[in-house]
Scaffold this active site. Structure first.
Site, short mmCIF file in Angstrom:
data_model
loop_
_atom_site.label_atom_id
_atom_site.label_comp_id
_atom_site.label_asym_id
_atom_site.label_seq_id
_atom_site.Cartn_x
_atom_site.Cartn_y
_atom_site.Cartn_z
N SER A 73 -0.03 2.81 -7.45
CA SER A 73 -0.68 3.93 -6.77
C SER A 73 -0.13 5.30 -7.16
O SER A 73 -0.66 6.31 -6.70
CB SER A 73 -0.60 3.75 -5.25
OG SER A 73 -1.57 2.83 -4.80
N LYS A 76 -2.67 7.73 -8.32
CA LYS A 76 -3.39 8.64 -7.43
C LYS A 76 -2.89 10.07 -7.53
O LYS A 76 -3.57 11.02 -7.11
CB LYS A 76 -3.31 8.14 -5.98
CG LYS A 76 -4.01 6.81 -5.74
CD LYS A 76 -3.92 6.38 -4.29
CE LYS A 76 -4.72 5.11 -4.01
NZ LYS A 76 -4.08 3.90 -4.55
N SER A 139 -3.17 6.43 0.81
CA SER A 139 -3.26 5.74 -0.48
C SER A 139 -4.52 4.90 -0.57
O SER A 139 -4.53 3.80 -1.14
CB SER A 139 -2.02 4.87 -0.71
OG SER A 139 -1.83 4.61 -2.08
N LYS A 242 4.65 10.64 -3.92
CA LYS A 242 3.77 9.48 -3.82
C LYS A 242 4.55 8.20 -4.06
O LYS A 242 5.52 8.16 -4.83
CB LYS A 242 2.64 9.59 -4.85
CG LYS A 242 1.51 8.59 -4.65
CD LYS A 242 0.63 8.96 -3.48
CE LYS A 242 -0.41 7.90 -3.18
NZ LYS A 242 0.17 6.66 -2.60
#
Length: 403
Positions: A73, A76, A139, A242
């Site tokens: 992720s 992202k 997320s 993140k």
């Protein structure tokens, strides 16, 4: 004609506010100075990591930083960057309402089973501002798809934008195949590249980045907290960035924190556990803040030196840096800063353009040049009139003859 020795145009300035230092921990180990007692990088339990100074871009610590790994992720971050750039350019707006399509519906998309979601349904009408938070805070893989469709018309087109920005940012070990980061063949990134994406988020799309410090978000009465647990750590001022996890990627985290004017970014990839990645990231950030500091000894547009100009409408030209010169140095060494500059040529001849590079500034510590910046022209110098050029020609001829 006599030739000037290089020492004739080496200009040395000493100032207590000028310094730079090599930020390789290996270099510190090779040149131990009692004034600069910096311990080795803490042991980091992860497959790869890097720690950089946001302002200077210098690497403080790294291990396997260019190894290609599944980003999970962390992908992202680039999805968010593309969205932020679209908002910045006025192509979309935060209050735009997006109609969610079937391809963003987790129930109808088996690949999303068991993954992070915003829990969107086909036909939902959701503002861009909420979908952005669904991506950054929750997320949400479904939110990524909804925004990709809205920004670029399809996921494939949006991935194309992501990879265009990969090239624009000069990332050497990154390629995206998805908008959300679930494992896909041919998709990879590295600790270094992820730190650079984080740096770009903070620098280029600050409004987008401001969302990353929010700790929770509620959509459809479903409250979810930010997965970056370091936001709750009172010993650090973390404001992003993140986390990510898949079976093949391990536990990843990119974190950024500030202390005074200093900002550090750490990327830890292939961590062992959910909380462990936070522990390792905190080790890096704490070590960096404890033993280094960021200084800006030279400001853009401020004169650092001046030099004579031949054949111009002005006798001298101001020299300095085009943009603020941020340097990362061992903490407590400000008083030992020195700087000098070297011209590319022994003489400056008009015309000279603003921001034209005419030499280099060398920052020194303990008698060694440890960092450099381009020396540029601060004010344009045009050619002088015919008679003034003739006079300069004669003066320069005598200068060459007699030094």
């Amino acid at each position: 004609m006599n030739t000037l020795k290089p020492s004739r145009f080496l200009k040395r300035l000493t100032a207590g506010s000028l310094i730079a230092f090599s930020l390789s921990h290996v270099a510190f180990a090779d040149d131990i100075n009692l004034k600069t007692m910096i311990p080795g990088v803490p042991d980091i339990d992860a497959e790869a990591y890097i720690l950089i100074d946001y302002n200077s871009g210098k690497v403080l610590a790294e291990k396997n930083a260019d190894a290609r790994r599944d980003p999970a992720s962390l992908t992202k971050m680039m999805t968010s960057y593309v969205i932020g750039q679209a908002v910045k350019a006025g192509k979309i707006h935060q209050d735009d309402v997006v109609t969610v399509g079937k391809d963003a519906w987790a129930t109808g998309n088996p690949v999303f089973k068991g993954s992070s979601l915003m829990f969107l349904k086909p036909g939902d009408r959701v503002p861009v501002s909420q979908l952005t938070r669904g991506i950054v805070l929750q997320s949400g893989n479904d939110a990524c798809v909804a925004m990709a469709d809205y920004v670029a018309g399809s996921q494939d087109a949006f991935v194309g934008l992501m990879n265009n920005y990969v090239k624009a940012l000069g990332l050497q070990n990154t390629h995206f195949q998805t908008v959300h980061g679930l494992d896909a063949e041919g998709q990879y990134s590295s600790a270094r590249d992820m730190a650079l994406i984080g740096q770009a988020l903070i620098r280029d799309v600050p409004d987008e980045y401001s969302v990353y410090k929010e700790k929770e978000f509620t959509f459809n009465n479903i409250r979810q907290t930010n997965r970056n647990g370091l936001l709750w750590d009172t010993s650090l001022n973390v404001d992003g960035i993140k986390t990510g996890h898949t079976a093949s990627a391990g536990y990843n985290i990119v974190s950024s924190a500030t202390e005074g004017q200093m900002r550090l970014i750490s990327a830890v990839l292939g961590g062992r556990t959910f909380k462990g990645r936070e522990v390792e990231s905190k080790k890096l950030l704490t070590w960096g803040f404890r033993f280094f500091e960021t200084v800006a000894p030279l400001k853009a547009g401020k004169e650092f030196a001046s030099e004579p100009v031949w054949f111009g409408n002005s006798d001298r030209v101001q020299l300095g840096v085009e943009k603020d010169a941020y340097l990362t140095i061992p903490r407590g060494r400000m008083k030992d800063l020195k700087a000098s500059y070297v011209l590319n040529n022994s003489e400056l001849h008009a015309p000279l353009q603003k921001n034209q590079v005419v030499g280099s500034i060398n920052f020194q510590l303990d008698g060694k040049t440890v960092e450099q910046r381009p020396l540029v022209v601060l004010n344009e110098v045009q050619e002088g009139g015919f008679f003034s050029r003739i006079i300069d020609y004669i003066k320069l001829m005598f200068h060459h003859w007699f030094g």
